[in-house]
Design a protein around this motif. Structure first.
Motif, mmCIF file in Angstrom:
data_model
loop_
_atom_site.group_PDB
_atom_site.id
_atom_site.type_symbol
_atom_site.label_atom_id
_atom_site.label_comp_id
_atom_site.label_asym_id
_atom_site.label_seq_id
_atom_site.Cartn_x
_atom_site.Cartn_y
_atom_site.Cartn_z
ATOM 1 N N SER A 272 -14.637 -9.177 -5.572
ATOM 2 C CA SER A 272 -13.731 -8.027 -5.538
ATOM 3 C C SER A 272 -12.546 -8.340 -4.656
ATOM 4 C CB SER A 272 -14.451 -6.805 -4.968
ATOM 5 O OG SER A 272 -15.466 -6.392 -5.843
ATOM 6 N N ALA A 273 -11.360 -8.005 -5.169
ATOM 7 C CA ALA A 273 -10.165 -8.082 -4.322
ATOM 8 C C ALA A 273 -9.928 -6.685 -3.778
ATOM 9 C CB ALA A 273 -8.975 -8.546 -5.142
ATOM 10 N N PHE A 274 -9.377 -6.615 -2.570
ATOM 11 C CA PHE A 274 -9.103 -5.311 -1.955
ATOM 12 C C PHE A 274 -7.607 -5.168 -1.725
ATOM 13 C CE2 PHE A 274 -13.223 -6.750 -0.026
ATOM 14 C CZ PHE A 274 -14.025 -6.041 -0.912
ATOM 15 N N HIS A 275 -7.116 -4.020 -2.101
ATOM 16 C CA HIS A 275 -5.674 -3.772 -1.951
ATOM 17 C C HIS A 275 -5.494 -2.511 -1.117
ATOM 18 C CE1 HIS A 275 -1.559 -2.905 -4.038
ATOM 19 N NE2 HIS A 275 -1.408 -3.412 -2.846
ATOM 20 N N TYR A 276 -4.999 -2.711 0.088
ATOM 21 C CA TYR A 276 -4.755 -1.566 0.974
ATOM 22 C C TYR A 276 -3.269 -1.216 0.925
ATOM 23 C CZ TYR A 276 -4.101 1.159 5.210
ATOM 24 O OH TYR A 276 -3.758 2.150 6.098
ATOM 25 N N MET B 118 6.724 1.817 2.422
ATOM 26 C CA MET B 118 5.451 1.363 1.857
ATOM 27 C C MET B 118 5.125 -0.037 2.374
ATOM 28 S SD MET B 118 3.161 0.296 -0.551
ATOM 29 C CE MET B 118 3.785 -0.461 -2.040
ATOM 30 N N ASP B 119 3.886 -0.218 2.772
ATOM 31 C CA ASP B 119 3.406 -1.548 3.161
ATOM 32 C C ASP B 119 2.029 -1.722 2.558
ATOM 33 O OD1 ASP B 119 5.000 -3.282 4.840
ATOM 34 O OD2 ASP B 119 5.100 -1.588 6.241
ATOM 35 N N ASP B 120 1.685 -2.962 2.261
ATOM 36 C CA ASP B 120 0.342 -3.171 1.729
ATOM 37 C C ASP B 120 -0.234 -4.496 2.191
ATOM 38 O OD1 ASP B 120 1.798 -4.945 0.192
ATOM 39 O OD2 ASP B 120 0.946 -4.310 -1.727
ATOM 40 N N ASP C 292 -15.168 -4.456 4.329
ATOM 41 C CA ASP C 292 -14.450 -5.698 4.641
ATOM 42 C C ASP C 292 -13.583 -5.476 5.878
ATOM 43 O OD1 ASP C 292 -13.343 -8.391 2.893
ATOM 44 O OD2 ASP C 292 -12.088 -7.614 4.512
ATOM 45 N N GLN C 293 -13.889 -6.208 6.939
ATOM 46 C CA GLN C 293 -13.195 -6.006 8.217
ATOM 47 C C GLN C 293 -11.708 -6.335 8.135
ATOM 48 O OE1 GLN C 293 -14.160 -4.357 10.888
ATOM 49 N NE2 GLN C 293 -16.022 -3.974 9.688
ATOM 50 N N THR C 294 -11.344 -7.258 7.252
ATOM 51 C CA THR C 294 -9.921 -7.621 7.135
ATOM 52 C C THR C 294 -9.088 -6.405 6.717
ATOM 53 O OG1 THR C 294 -10.882 -9.577 6.147
ATOM 54 C CG2 THR C 294 -8.507 -9.531 6.325
ATOM 55 N N ILE C 295 -9.679 -5.572 5.873
ATOM 56 C CA ILE C 295 -8.979 -4.357 5.438
ATOM 57 C C ILE C 295 -8.834 -3.380 6.603
ATOM 58 C CG2 ILE C 295 -9.343 -2.250 4.035
ATOM 59 C CD1 ILE C 295 -8.066 -4.513 2.451
ATOM 60 N N ASN C 296 -9.906 -3.215 7.379
ATOM 61 C CA ASN C 296 -9.841 -2.323 8.546
ATOM 62 C C ASN C 296 -8.763 -2.787 9.528
ATOM 63 O OD1 ASN C 296 -11.953 -0.887 7.451
ATOM 64 N ND2 ASN C 296 -13.529 -1.989 8.606
ATOM 65 N N GLN C 297 -8.724 -4.106 9.709
ATOM 66 C CA GLN C 297 -7.749 -4.681 10.634
ATOM 67 C C GLN C 297 -6.322 -4.474 10.107
ATOM 68 O OE1 GLN C 297 -8.823 -8.750 11.303
ATOM 69 N NE2 GLN C 297 -7.028 -9.108 12.580
ATOM 70 N N ALA C 298 -6.124 -4.732 8.810
ATOM 71 C CA ALA C 298 -4.796 -4.550 8.216
ATOM 72 C C ALA C 298 -4.364 -3.098 8.302
ATOM 73 C CB ALA C 298 -4.813 -5.010 6.752
ATOM 74 N N HIS D 275 -2.737 6.805 2.535
ATOM 75 C CA HIS D 275 -3.168 5.412 2.372
ATOM 76 C C HIS D 275 -4.381 5.365 1.458
ATOM 77 C CE1 HIS D 275 -5.750 5.516 6.346
ATOM 78 N NE2 HIS D 275 -5.846 6.618 5.662
ATOM 79 N N ARG D 276 -4.575 4.201 0.871
ATOM 80 C CA ARG D 276 -5.719 4.058 -0.019
ATOM 81 C C ARG D 276 -6.140 2.597 -0.092
ATOM 82 N NH1 ARG D 276 -2.251 6.223 -4.012
ATOM 83 N NH2 ARG D 276 -0.893 4.651 -4.893
ATOM 84 N N VAL D 277 -7.380 2.415 -0.494
ATOM 85 C CA VAL D 277 -7.886 1.069 -0.756
ATOM 86 C C VAL D 277 -8.317 1.029 -2.204
ATOM 87 C CG1 VAL D 277 -9.512 -0.747 -0.106
ATOM 88 C CG2 VAL D 277 -8.773 0.911 1.609
ATOM 89 N N ARG D 278 -7.814 0.042 -2.907
ATOM 90 C CA ARG D 278 -8.247 -0.148 -4.291
ATOM 91 C C ARG D 278 -9.137 -1.381 -4.345
ATOM 92 N NH1 ARG D 278 -4.857 -1.243 -8.527
ATOM 93 N NH2 ARG D 278 -3.816 -2.759 -7.198
#
Ligand SMILES: [Zn+2]
Ligand SMILES: [Zn+2]
Ligand SMILES: [Zn+2]
Length: 431
Positions: free
Chosen positions: A163-167, A319-321, A358-364, A386-389
């Protein structure tokens, strides 16, 4: 020098987002109290700008010698009125004809309650071999020069699903700036200082039409208007033509003003009358039709101006992602495909995501939320979301004629990325 904004003893930031329904004006959101009557405006106190052009009409003086005809010359633009002629409006004393940003009122980051309750994160479905083959078949059929052999005959060695995560973080903000403005006075209503003190830039009601969409609105600040004689024509309504310098005529550029032109005939240089100016050496000025004067553009030949302070409100979406994708598929491809929205939140100020597996998403999320909180200090944050896909990515390892090749199927649309497809005959570029 800018004056620090007055410190508002603000109650906590509203927990509900401001309402964006159009129609009747609405009360300001809590936390942004209107200034009490007579309170000076919010930003920009300071001396009038030194070195501003001296007052008085600019091109109504005497005429000079004839100038060369030059139809391509640009017309000069009207300058601004003199600042010393402008009224002293309480709270707006530093306003010039250049836009000045108004610092937004301070607000407390009332985040004491902590983040809202957040539900569990769900995972996304994975694809099987049949779907992986179908996706590739579809992909090959869209590329006319790709051979169909490999997709028919390949065997699957492995399917690695991930899975890829897009924040994504969006901040919707508002900024306000003021400037002196003028327009021709044609008898329109004048709302001057006699009707009361001018409200501060942030005390004027304005709501965006659509949230999270860039927009701009211009308003006249109440009680700031007055009528002044036109600075360009001094009330005369006409100004000297800047093309002919008021002469009404220009030097013929074909003959250079001599009225004659040279030609060569039977081995000799001869002269004859200039065809263009008929021997006059001068042409009637095309811009003023020979009058030497043109209607004043500043006042539209009315002689008077309505001067007022103009408020410009800008709504902006920032917007930032951040994408987390751990295979060799280029990360940017994740942005354009659909996936599952695993998490979504909207609030006046959002809390960083902390509960994502996924901690990388939390950090981002933490970094981007922190950055947005401080990056736009001349803007007032109205709303954030904000959202995570979660986007499914399958790496397919297949074999064709004894050789392995890998490709990717990703997104709910089952988009294929197959730069190593074995039967690309004409070398055309994969889009
Ligand atoms: Zn004028
Ligand atoms: Zn001529
Ligand atoms: Zn002219």
């Amino acid at each position: 020098m800018q004056e620090a904004p007055p410190s508002y003893d603000a109650p906590s930031f509203p927990s509900a987002p401001p309402s964006y329904g159009g129609g009747a004006p609405q009360a300001p959101p809590p936390g942004y109290p209107g200034a009490p009557p007579g309170q000076p405006g919010v930003a920009f106190a300071g001396p009038p700008q030194p070195g501003y052009p001296s007052p008085g009409p600019t091109n109504t003086g005497p005429t000079g010698p004839d100038v060369m005809d030059n139809p391509g010359m640009a017309e000069s633009l009207p300058s601004a009125p003199s600042l010393d002629k402008m009224d002293d409006i309480g709270g707006y004393s530093g306003t010039s004809f250049n836009s000045v940003a108004a610092a937004p009122p301070a607000y407390e980051e009332a985040l004491q309650q902590g983040p809202p309750e957040r539900g569990p994160i769900t995972s996304v479905p994975v694809i099987n071999e049949e779907q992986a083959r179908e996706a590739l078949q579809q992909f090959v059929s869209q590329h006319c020069c790709y051979g169909k052999g490999p997709v028919r005959q390949m065997t699957f060695r492995d399917l690695k699903s991930s899975s890829a995560f897009h924040y994504m973080l969006e901040t919707f903000s508002e900024s306000r700036s003021t400037t002196w403005a003028y327009e021709p006075f044609v008898g329109q209503a004048i709302d001057g200082p006699q009707y009361g003190p001018a409200p501060g830039p942030w005390d004027i009601q304005a709501e965006p039409q659509v949230k999270f969409q860039d927009a701009e609105k211009h308003l006249e600040v109440p009680h700031t208007a007055s009528v002044k004689p036109c600075h360009t024509c001094a009330g005369v309504c006409r100004v000297r033509c800047d093309h002919c310098h008021g002469n009404g005529r220009t030097i013929c550029s074909t003959c250079g003003g001599s009225g004659r032109e040279q030609y060569f005939h039977e081995g000799q240089h001869r002269h004859r009358k200039c065809n263009y100016c008929h021997g006059d050496g001068r042409l009637r000025c095309f811009r003023c039709q020979g009058h030497g004067q043109v209607p004043c553009k500043s006042c539209n030949a009315k002689g008077q101006l309505k001067c007022y302070i103009k408020l410009t409100i800008k709504w902006k979406k920032h917007m930032d992602d951040h994408i987390v994708e751990r295979t060799s598929l280029p990360d940017d491809l994740i942005r354009s495909v659909s996936g599952q929205t695993a998490f979504e939140e909207e609030a006046p100020l959002v809390w960083a995501v902390t509960h994502f597996p996924d901690q990388t998403i939390n950090q981002a999320s933490r970094q981007l939320v922190d950055r947005h909180r401080t990056a736009y200090n001349m803007e007032r944050i109205l709303l954030q979301r904000h959202r995570v896909r979660i986007v499914p990515v399958t790496e397919v390892i297949s074999n064709y004629k004894g050789k392995d090749f890998n490709y990717f199927v990703f997104g709910f649309e089952n988009i294929v990325h197959a730069p190593d497809y074995p039967a690309k005959c004409c070398g055309c570029v994969i889009l």
